[in-house]
Motif scaffolding. Structure first.
Motif, mmCIF file in Angstrom:
data_model
loop_
_atom_site.group_PDB
_atom_site.id
_atom_site.type_symbol
_atom_site.label_atom_id
_atom_site.label_comp_id
_atom_site.label_asym_id
_atom_site.label_seq_id
_atom_site.Cartn_x
_atom_site.Cartn_y
_atom_site.Cartn_z
ATOM 1 N N THR A 110 -1.841 3.876 -5.063
ATOM 2 C CA THR A 110 -1.807 3.609 -3.634
ATOM 3 C C THR A 110 -1.320 2.190 -3.374
ATOM 4 O OG1 THR A 110 -3.622 5.142 -3.264
ATOM 5 C CG2 THR A 110 -3.184 3.568 -1.526
ATOM 6 N N ILE A 111 -1.802 1.236 -4.140
ATOM 7 C CA ILE A 111 -1.379 -0.153 -3.985
ATOM 8 C C ILE A 111 0.112 -0.282 -4.257
ATOM 9 C CG2 ILE A 111 -1.606 -2.481 -4.955
ATOM 10 C CD1 ILE A 111 -4.605 -1.804 -5.352
ATOM 11 N N LEU A 112 0.594 0.356 -5.314
ATOM 12 C CA LEU A 112 2.019 0.289 -5.627
ATOM 13 C C LEU A 112 2.856 0.907 -4.521
ATOM 14 C CD1 LEU A 112 1.982 1.099 -9.448
ATOM 15 C CD2 LEU A 112 2.308 -1.126 -8.355
ATOM 16 N N ASN A 113 2.409 2.022 -3.970
ATOM 17 C CA ASN A 113 3.134 2.646 -2.870
ATOM 18 C C ASN A 113 3.153 1.737 -1.653
ATOM 19 O OD1 ASN A 113 3.748 4.940 -4.329
ATOM 20 N ND2 ASN A 113 1.942 6.040 -3.659
ATOM 21 N N THR A 114 2.054 1.031 -1.402
ATOM 22 C CA THR A 114 1.992 0.114 -0.276
ATOM 23 C C THR A 114 3.001 -1.016 -0.455
ATOM 24 O OG1 THR A 114 -0.329 0.631 0.097
ATOM 25 C CG2 THR A 114 0.475 -1.428 1.036
ATOM 26 N N HIS A 115 3.111 -1.571 -1.660
ATOM 27 C CA HIS A 115 4.087 -2.636 -1.927
ATOM 28 C C HIS A 115 5.500 -2.141 -1.666
ATOM 29 C CE1 HIS A 115 1.042 -4.571 -4.836
ATOM 30 N NE2 HIS A 115 0.948 -5.129 -3.657
ATOM 31 N N LYS A 116 5.800 -0.940 -2.104
ATOM 32 C CA LYS A 116 7.140 -0.386 -1.903
ATOM 33 C C LYS A 116 7.422 -0.167 -0.422
ATOM 34 C CE LYS A 116 7.577 1.701 -6.426
ATOM 35 N NZ LYS A 116 7.730 2.919 -7.203
ATOM 36 N N LYS A 117 6.443 0.362 0.315
ATOM 37 C CA LYS A 117 6.621 0.588 1.752
ATOM 38 C C LYS A 117 6.813 -0.735 2.480
ATOM 39 C CE LYS A 117 3.817 4.762 1.942
ATOM 40 N NZ LYS A 117 2.535 5.332 2.415
ATOM 41 N N LEU A 118 6.007 -1.710 2.143
ATOM 42 C CA LEU A 118 6.112 -3.029 2.758
ATOM 43 C C LEU A 118 7.495 -3.618 2.499
ATOM 44 C CD1 LEU A 118 4.824 -5.470 4.184
ATOM 45 C CD2 LEU A 118 4.027 -6.215 1.932
ATOM 46 N N GLY A 119 7.950 -3.542 1.277
ATOM 47 C CA GLY A 119 9.268 -4.067 0.934
ATOM 48 C C GLY A 119 10.384 -3.390 1.701
ATOM 49 N N LYS A 120 10.286 -2.079 1.862
ATOM 50 C CA LYS A 120 11.311 -1.340 2.603
ATOM 51 C C LYS A 120 11.313 -1.727 4.079
ATOM 52 C CE LYS A 120 11.641 2.595 -0.465
ATOM 53 N NZ LYS A 120 11.579 4.043 -0.633
ATOM 54 N N ILE A 121 10.124 -1.933 4.641
ATOM 55 C CA ILE A 121 10.028 -2.356 6.043
ATOM 56 C C ILE A 121 10.664 -3.729 6.220
ATOM 57 C CG2 ILE A 121 8.406 -3.094 7.849
ATOM 58 C CD1 ILE A 121 6.512 -0.838 6.740
ATOM 59 N N ILE A 122 10.341 -4.655 5.332
ATOM 60 C CA ILE A 122 10.892 -6.006 5.409
ATOM 61 C C ILE A 122 12.412 -5.970 5.265
ATOM 62 C CG2 ILE A 122 11.029 -8.209 4.165
ATOM 63 C CD1 ILE A 122 7.959 -7.901 3.699
ATOM 64 N N GLN A 123 12.890 -5.240 4.287
ATOM 65 C CA GLN A 123 14.334 -5.167 4.065
ATOM 66 C C GLN A 123 15.057 -4.535 5.262
ATOM 67 O OE1 GLN A 123 16.006 -2.423 1.063
ATOM 68 N NE2 GLN A 123 16.946 -4.269 0.189
ATOM 69 N N ALA A 124 14.513 -3.459 5.790
ATOM 70 C CA ALA A 124 15.142 -2.787 6.928
ATOM 71 C C ALA A 124 15.206 -3.706 8.148
ATOM 72 C CB ALA A 124 14.390 -1.501 7.267
ATOM 73 N N LYS A 125 14.116 -4.416 8.422
ATOM 74 C CA LYS A 125 14.099 -5.324 9.573
ATOM 75 C C LYS A 125 15.061 -6.487 9.362
ATOM 76 C CE LYS A 125 12.542 -6.653 13.569
ATOM 77 N NZ LYS A 125 12.773 -5.875 14.796
ATOM 78 N N ARG A 126 15.098 -7.023 8.154
ATOM 79 C CA ARG A 126 16.025 -8.113 7.842
ATOM 80 C C ARG A 126 17.463 -7.684 8.095
ATOM 81 N NH1 ARG A 126 19.114 -8.914 3.629
ATOM 82 N NH2 ARG A 126 18.012 -7.587 2.153
#
Length: 78
Positions: free
Chosen positions: A6-22
């Motif tokens: 779950t923690i690993l999935n959260t890191h991946k989701k967070l990274g995708k959100i940051i990258q998409a917004k950037r």
């Protein structure tokens, strides 16, 4: 550790959100460094789900992107 997937999935989701917004804002990683003072390698690692940012680092990145961190639980929302 039971919660590791779950923690690993959260890191991946967070990274995708940051990258998409950037990308939505037309910023590259060098721009993010200029505005946040977070190193490009750290930003890249976060976006790729390979790094676990501190709250302070995350706050710097989210401020540049106009995003905020919301921590939720079943009982309360901070």
């Amino acid at each position: 550790m039971k919660n590791t997937p779950t923690i690993l999935n959260t890191h991946k989701k967070l990274g995708k959100i940051i990258q998409a917004k950037r990308k939505e804002l037309g910023l590259d990683i060098a721009d993010m460094y200029d505005y946040s003072e977070v190193s490009p390698s750290i930003i890249s690692g976060i976006e790729n789900g390979k790094r676990n940012p501190t709250i302070a680092t995350l706050e710097k990145i989210l401020n540049v992107l106009g995003l905020e961190l919301c921590i939720k639980s079943q009982e309360t929302r901070i």
